[in-house]
Design a protein around this motif. Structure first.
Motif, PDB file in Angstrom:
ATOM      1  N   GLN A 131     -49.846  43.538   2.924  1.00  0.00           N
ATOM      2  CA  GLN A 131     -51.132  44.155   2.617  1.00  0.00           C
ATOM      3  C   GLN A 131     -50.976  45.673   2.626  1.00  0.00           C
ATOM      4  OE1 GLN A 131     -54.048  42.056   2.533  1.00  0.00           O
ATOM      5  NE2 GLN A 131     -52.892  40.221   3.011  1.00  0.00           N
ATOM      6  N   ILE A 132     -51.527  46.340   1.618  1.00  0.00           N
ATOM      7  CA  ILE A 132     -51.480  47.790   1.540  1.00  0.00           C
ATOM      8  C   ILE A 132     -52.887  48.340   1.773  1.00  0.00           C
ATOM      9  CG2 ILE A 132     -50.994  49.776   0.051  1.00  0.00           C
ATOM     10  CD1 ILE A 132     -48.990  48.010  -1.441  1.00  0.00           C
ATOM     11  N   TYR A 133     -52.980  49.407   2.575  1.00  0.00           N
ATOM     12  CA  TYR A 133     -54.273  50.008   2.895  1.00  0.00           C
ATOM     13  C   TYR A 133     -54.359  51.421   2.317  1.00  0.00           C
ATOM     14  CZ  TYR A 133     -54.886  46.164   6.172  1.00  0.00           C
ATOM     15  OH  TYR A 133     -55.013  44.911   6.725  1.00  0.00           O
ATOM     16  N   GLY A 134     -55.549  51.788   1.900  1.00  0.00           N
ATOM     17  CA  GLY A 134     -55.742  53.118   1.344  1.00  0.00           C
ATOM     18  C   GLY A 134     -57.165  53.609   1.521  1.00  0.00           C
ATOM     19  N   GLN A 185     -49.404  46.441   6.071  1.00  0.00           N
ATOM     20  CA  GLN A 185     -49.143  45.390   7.051  1.00  0.00           C
ATOM     21  C   GLN A 185     -48.180  44.391   6.429  1.00  0.00           C
ATOM     22  OE1 GLN A 185     -52.377  42.648   8.145  1.00  0.00           O
ATOM     23  NE2 GLN A 185     -51.868  43.046  10.275  1.00  0.00           N
ATOM     24  N   ARG A 186     -47.127  44.103   7.151  1.00  0.00           N
ATOM     25  CA  ARG A 186     -46.120  43.178   6.634  1.00  0.00           C
ATOM     26  C   ARG A 186     -45.645  42.281   7.767  1.00  0.00           C
ATOM     27  NH1 ARG A 186     -41.294  45.208   2.605  1.00  0.00           N
ATOM     28  NH2 ARG A 186     -41.223  43.310   1.329  1.00  0.00           N
ATOM     29  N   GLY A 187     -45.644  40.986   7.501  1.00  0.00           N
ATOM     30  CA  GLY A 187     -45.233  40.049   8.524  1.00  0.00           C
ATOM     31  C   GLY A 187     -46.059  40.153   9.789  1.00  0.00           C
ATOM     32  N   GLY A 188     -47.322  40.517   9.643  1.00  0.00           N
ATOM     33  CA  GLY A 188     -48.223  40.641  10.789  1.00  0.00           C
ATOM     34  C   GLY A 188     -48.128  41.952  11.528  1.00  0.00           C
ATOM     35  N   LYS A 189     -47.200  42.846  11.146  1.00  0.00           N
ATOM     36  CA  LYS A 189     -47.040  44.133  11.812  1.00  0.00           C
ATOM     37  C   LYS A 189     -47.672  45.243  10.989  1.00  0.00           C
ATOM     38  CE  LYS A 189     -43.583  47.268  13.759  1.00  0.00           C
ATOM     39  NZ  LYS A 189     -42.128  47.517  13.965  1.00  0.00           N
ATOM     40  N   LEU A 190     -48.548  46.018  11.619  1.00  0.00           N
ATOM     41  CA  LEU A 190     -49.254  47.104  10.949  1.00  0.00           C
ATOM     42  C   LEU A 190     -48.503  48.416  11.115  1.00  0.00           C
ATOM     43  CD1 LEU A 190     -51.910  47.793   9.434  1.00  0.00           C
ATOM     44  CD2 LEU A 190     -52.903  48.318  11.667  1.00  0.00           C
ATOM     45  N   SER A 191     -48.361  49.164  10.026  1.00  0.00           N
ATOM     46  CA  SER A 191     -47.654  50.447  10.060  1.00  0.00           C
ATOM     47  C   SER A 191     -48.485  51.502   9.348  1.00  0.00           C
ATOM     48  CB  SER A 191     -46.288  50.315   9.367  1.00  0.00           C
ATOM     49  OG  SER A 191     -45.675  51.587   9.202  1.00  0.00           O
ATOM     50  N   LEU A 221     -47.015  54.038   7.943  1.00  0.00           N
ATOM     51  CA  LEU A 221     -46.099  54.638   6.979  1.00  0.00           C
ATOM     52  C   LEU A 221     -46.560  54.295   5.567  1.00  0.00           C
ATOM     53  CD1 LEU A 221     -42.701  53.661   8.653  1.00  0.00           C
ATOM     54  CD2 LEU A 221     -43.776  55.925   8.665  1.00  0.00           C
ATOM     55  N   LEU A 222     -45.998  54.995   4.574  1.00  0.00           N
ATOM     56  CA  LEU A 222     -46.271  54.627   3.198  1.00  0.00           C
ATOM     57  C   LEU A 222     -45.686  53.250   2.918  1.00  0.00           C
ATOM     58  CD1 LEU A 222     -45.575  57.967   1.269  1.00  0.00           C
ATOM     59  CD2 LEU A 222     -47.790  56.903   1.706  1.00  0.00           C
ATOM     60  N   PRO A 223     -46.326  52.468   2.070  1.00  0.00           N
ATOM     61  CA  PRO A 223     -45.811  51.119   1.774  1.00  0.00           C
ATOM     62  C   PRO A 223     -44.432  51.181   1.125  1.00  0.00           C
ATOM     63  CG  PRO A 223     -47.563  51.729   0.239  1.00  0.00           C
ATOM     64  CD  PRO A 223     -47.563  52.765   1.317  1.00  0.00           C
ATOM     65  N   PRO A 224     -43.572  50.211   1.422  1.00  0.00           N
ATOM     66  CA  PRO A 224     -42.205  50.207   0.879  1.00  0.00           C
ATOM     67  C   PRO A 224     -42.146  50.047  -0.638  1.00  0.00           C
ATOM     68  CG  PRO A 224     -42.658  48.172   2.066  1.00  0.00           C
ATOM     69  CD  PRO A 224     -43.789  49.097   2.357  1.00  0.00           C
ATOM     70  N   ARG A 225     -43.148  49.454  -1.218  1.00  0.00           N
ATOM     71  CA  ARG A 225     -43.235  49.364  -2.686  1.00  0.00           C
ATOM     72  C   ARG A 225     -44.702  49.346  -3.068  1.00  0.00           C
ATOM     73  NH1 ARG A 225     -45.005  44.521  -4.310  1.00  0.00           N
ATOM     74  NH2 ARG A 225     -44.618  42.651  -3.039  1.00  0.00           N
ATOM     75  N   PRO A 226     -45.030  49.895  -4.236  1.00  0.00           N
ATOM     76  CA  PRO A 226     -46.430  49.899  -4.669  1.00  0.00           C
ATOM     77  C   PRO A 226     -46.875  48.516  -5.128  1.00  0.00           C
ATOM     78  CG  PRO A 226     -45.046  50.835  -6.375  1.00  0.00           C
ATOM     79  CD  PRO A 226     -44.153  50.607  -5.188  1.00  0.00           C
ATOM     80  N   PRO A 227     -48.169  48.285  -5.168  1.00  0.00           N
ATOM     81  CA  PRO A 227     -48.668  47.027  -5.711  1.00  0.00           C
ATOM     82  C   PRO A 227     -48.462  46.991  -7.229  1.00  0.00           C
ATOM     83  CG  PRO A 227     -50.486  48.528  -5.263  1.00  0.00           C
ATOM     84  CD  PRO A 227     -49.247  49.179  -4.718  1.00  0.00           C
ATOM     85  N   LEU A 228     -48.743  45.844  -7.826  1.00  0.00           N
ATOM     86  CA  LEU A 228     -48.501  45.661  -9.260  1.00  0.00           C
ATOM     87  C   LEU A 228     -49.812  45.641 -10.043  1.00  0.00           C
ATOM     88  CD1 LEU A 228     -45.779  42.860  -9.038  1.00  0.00           C
ATOM     89  CD2 LEU A 228     -45.440  45.342  -9.210  1.00  0.00           C
ATOM     90  N   SER A 229     -49.717  45.953 -11.315  1.00  0.00           N
ATOM     91  CA  SER A 229     -50.899  45.941 -12.179  1.00  0.00           C
ATOM     92  C   SER A 229     -51.638  44.608 -12.071  1.00  0.00           C
ATOM     93  CB  SER A 229     -50.494  46.176 -13.634  1.00  0.00           C
ATOM     94  OG  SER A 229     -49.893  47.439 -13.779  1.00  0.00           O
ATOM     95  N   LEU A 230     -52.960  44.707 -12.031  1.00  0.00           N
ATOM     96  CA  LEU A 230     -53.880  43.581 -11.963  1.00  0.00           C
ATOM     97  C   LEU A 230     -53.945  42.918 -10.596  1.00  0.00           C
ATOM     98  CD1 LEU A 230     -53.412  41.887 -15.465  1.00  0.00           C
ATOM     99  CD2 LEU A 230     -55.115  43.565 -14.758  1.00  0.00           C
ATOM    100  N   ASP A 231     -53.233  43.475  -9.586  1.00  0.00           N
ATOM    101  CA  ASP A 231     -53.456  43.003  -8.217  1.00  0.00           C
ATOM    102  C   ASP A 231     -54.918  43.242  -7.848  1.00  0.00           C
ATOM    103  OD1 ASP A 231     -50.967  42.046  -7.631  1.00  0.00           O
ATOM    104  OD2 ASP A 231     -50.308  43.800  -6.499  1.00  0.00           O
ATOM    105  N   GLU A 232     -55.493  42.340  -7.075  1.00  0.00           N
ATOM    106  CA  GLU A 232     -56.881  42.484  -6.654  1.00  0.00           C
ATOM    107  C   GLU A 232     -56.999  43.497  -5.523  1.00  0.00           C
ATOM    108  OE1 GLU A 232     -58.852  38.149  -7.640  1.00  0.00           O
ATOM    109  OE2 GLU A 232     -57.954  38.452  -5.663  1.00  0.00           O
ATOM    110  N   ILE A 233     -58.138  44.168  -5.465  1.00  0.00           N
ATOM    111  CA  ILE A 233     -58.396  45.160  -4.423  1.00  0.00           C
ATOM    112  C   ILE A 233     -59.708  44.801  -3.740  1.00  0.00           C
ATOM    113  CG2 ILE A 233     -58.980  47.563  -3.954  1.00  0.00           C
ATOM    114  CD1 ILE A 233     -56.754  46.705  -6.863  1.00  0.00           C
TER     115      ILE A 233
END
Length: 206
Positions: A49-52, A100-106, A108-120
């Motif tokens: 999950q990416i937060y912004g 948040q990845r694997g249940g761990k919240l960070s 930091l900037l996300p390791p990769r951006p989301p992809l086109s048409l991902d839901e927000i």
């Protein structure tokens, strides 16, 4: 004040993204579920999950709007139809502040951006509490480090949203801790600190 609910509201889909942020396309009718400084979540995969934070909402015109704005009279029905059925979406710019990845919240900037048409989704109060829990303010550096943003206003809008939630759970001291952290982070740049604190001071008058 925001209701304390874990429910997220779907607001649109991703148009484009980079390492530090993205632009969302959404219907005009969904604008009411967005606020400047509001927190959003992008489920990039099942365990990622990416937060912004929303820092700009841009509504372009279209051919019909250009014609209507010069008309002597525009019916309410036509206005509502244009807002619901228009082909050009509202564009919402988002600054990434953590993931948040694997249940761990960070924070930091996300390791990769989301992809086109991902839901927000707009974050519910419980999600905001989780992201800001334990007086962790590491994500402030993403806001303060971006000179192209209205930094003071963005921080003030975010802090006001979070402060209203913390008031509901009986923790009014959260805002004071956040402001102290801002002072520490900006102590070597008095001019920038003054701008940020000037905007944040509006929270105490809200």
């Amino acid at each position: 004040m925001l209701p304390l609910t874990p429910v997220s509201i779907k607001i649109g889909r991703l148009l484009r993204a980079s390492t530090t942020g993205c632009v969302i396309g959404c219907q005009i009718s969904q604008i009411e579920n967005l606020t400047f400084g509001g927190m959003v979540r992008i489920p990039a995969s099942l365990d990622y999950q990416i937060y912004g934070l929303v820092y700009d909402i841009h509504i372009d015109d279209d051919g019909l709007v250009r014609q209507l704005v010069t008309a002597d009279y525009v019916s309410e029905l036509l206005i509502q139809d244009n807002r619901v059925n228009r082909n050009i979406p509202a564009e919402v710019s988002v600054l990434f502040v953590g993931y948040q990845r694997g249940g761990k919240l960070s924070h930091l900037l996300p390791p990769r951006p989301p992809l086109s048409l991902d839901e927000i989704f707009s974050c519910g109060a419980e999600e905001i509490l989780t992201f800001t829990a334990n007086d962790r303010f590491g994500y402030f550096r993403h806001i303060l480090g971006n000179q192209d943003l209205p930094t003071g206003e963005l921080l003030a809008a975010h802090l006001l949203q979070a402060h209203n939630i913390y008031l509901q759970v009986g923790n009014p001291a959260w805002l004071e801790k956040a402001v102290r952290e801002l002072i520490v982070l900006q102590r070597d740049d008095y001019e920038a600190l003054n701008r940020v604190l000037g905007a944040v001071s509006e929270i105490y008058q809200a």
